[in-house]
Enzyme design. Sequence first.
Site, PDB file in Angstrom:
ATOM      1  N   THR A   1      -3.469   7.885   0.117  1.00 50.27           N
ATOM      2  CA  THR A   1      -2.696   7.481  -1.062  1.00 50.27           C
ATOM      3  C   THR A   1      -3.595   7.187  -2.256  1.00 50.27           C
ATOM      4  OG1 THR A   1      -1.253   5.739  -1.945  1.00 50.27           O
ATOM      5  CG2 THR A   1      -2.755   5.100  -0.189  1.00 50.27           C
TER       6      THR A   1
ATOM      7  N   TYR B   1      -1.218  -2.283   1.474  1.00 49.62           N
ATOM      8  CA  TYR B   1      -0.914  -0.878   1.736  1.00 49.62           C
ATOM      9  C   TYR B   1      -2.118  -0.001   1.398  1.00 49.62           C
ATOM     10  CZ  TYR B   1       0.877   3.819   0.872  1.00 49.62           C
ATOM     11  OH  TYR B   1       1.038   5.181   0.856  1.00 49.62           O
TER      12      TYR B   1
END
Length: 333
Positions: free
Chosen positions: A117, A141
Site C-alpha cells: 500500500t 495499517y
Amino acid sequence: MSVLVTGGAGYIGSHMVLELLDAGEDVVVIDNLSTGFRWAVDGRATLVVGDIADNALVRETILSHNVNAIIHFAGSVVVPDSVSDPLGYYLNNTVKSRGLIATAVETGVKNFIFSSTAAVYGNPEENPVSETAPPAPMSPYGSSKLMTEIMLSDASRAHDFRFIALRYFNVAGADPKGRSGQSTPRATHLIKVACETALGKRSQMEVFGIDYPTPDGTCLRDYIHVGDLANAHSVALHHLRRGGVSDFFNCGYSKGYSVLEVIAAVKRVSGVDFKVLLSPRRAGDPAAIVAASAKIRDRLDWRPQHDNLEQIVAQAFNWERRLDALKAGEIAD
C-alpha cells in the site's frame, strides 16, 4: 502448475482471479469469506474456504494444486479501524503473512507477489512520491504492510525466493464486463460510498477534513482502476517467472483528484445531487499522496488501459446498482 490467490473472494482478489483465468492460468483461492463472497470467485477457479493462518491447510493446498506462485491479498484494509485496533491489524496483516511466507519457502514456491500500500509512505514530503522515498507510515495499517515488506526482503536474501511488492494507491472501479466489483458492506472507499449515497443506500456521506494544504482543502489521492491493478500483478508475475529480481513498485496513474472532485464526478455520472456533510479530519489520513509510476511502466512495461476518472466512476456506479440484484437473490451465492 497453478497460482494461489489469497483473499481471492474479495474486491481486488476477485479481479485478479478473473485476470489470471482469462490468461489461461490454473487458479486456486484461499479465503475465509470474512469480507469476501463465495459468488465473487469465478467458477473456473478452485475455492478453498479457510484462513491463511492455518499453515497445514496452506501447505496442503500448495502441494495438492502444484502451486508455483502466490499472490497475497488476504488482510485488513481500513485505516481508521487500524488506529482503534492496531493489534488486530498486526495479527491479520503481519503475523499471518509471516506464516504464509514461511510455508511458501518450505514448499518451494519461489514467486510471491504482495498486496502492499501507498500507506507505507505516510504523508510524503514530495508528490508524486517515488519508491525511493523513505517509508513513514501514519497508521498501524501502513506499518503492518511495511513489516511484511521487510520480511519478504529478508526472506528473499536468505532463500531461493523472489517477490514483488506492489504499493497500491486508491483502488476503484469494477470489471468492465460486470463480473465483479466492490461489494463489501460498510466499505469506506470514497467512490463506493458516494455511489451508495447517489443510489439512496445512504442518506448522506461525509467528507473528513476540509482544511488540508490542498487546492480545495480536501485530501488528494491517485485513483487506479482495479483492472489496471490486476494487470500490474500479471506483469509482475511474468517478471518473476522469467527470473526477474525482487523489487517494489508503485501502482497509480501519477495524477491526483481531491475528495470534492471525486464526489462531483459521481454526481455527474449518477445525475443525483446527494447530501454531503463536512466533518473533521480522521486519524491516519495524509493530506496528499500521488504515485510516481515511471518505474513500473519502464521496468515491467505496464500499460494501464482505464486511466479515466469518469469511466472508473461509471463502472463503480453500474456495479453498485447490480448489487441490488444480488441482494434480491438474482445472483446465486
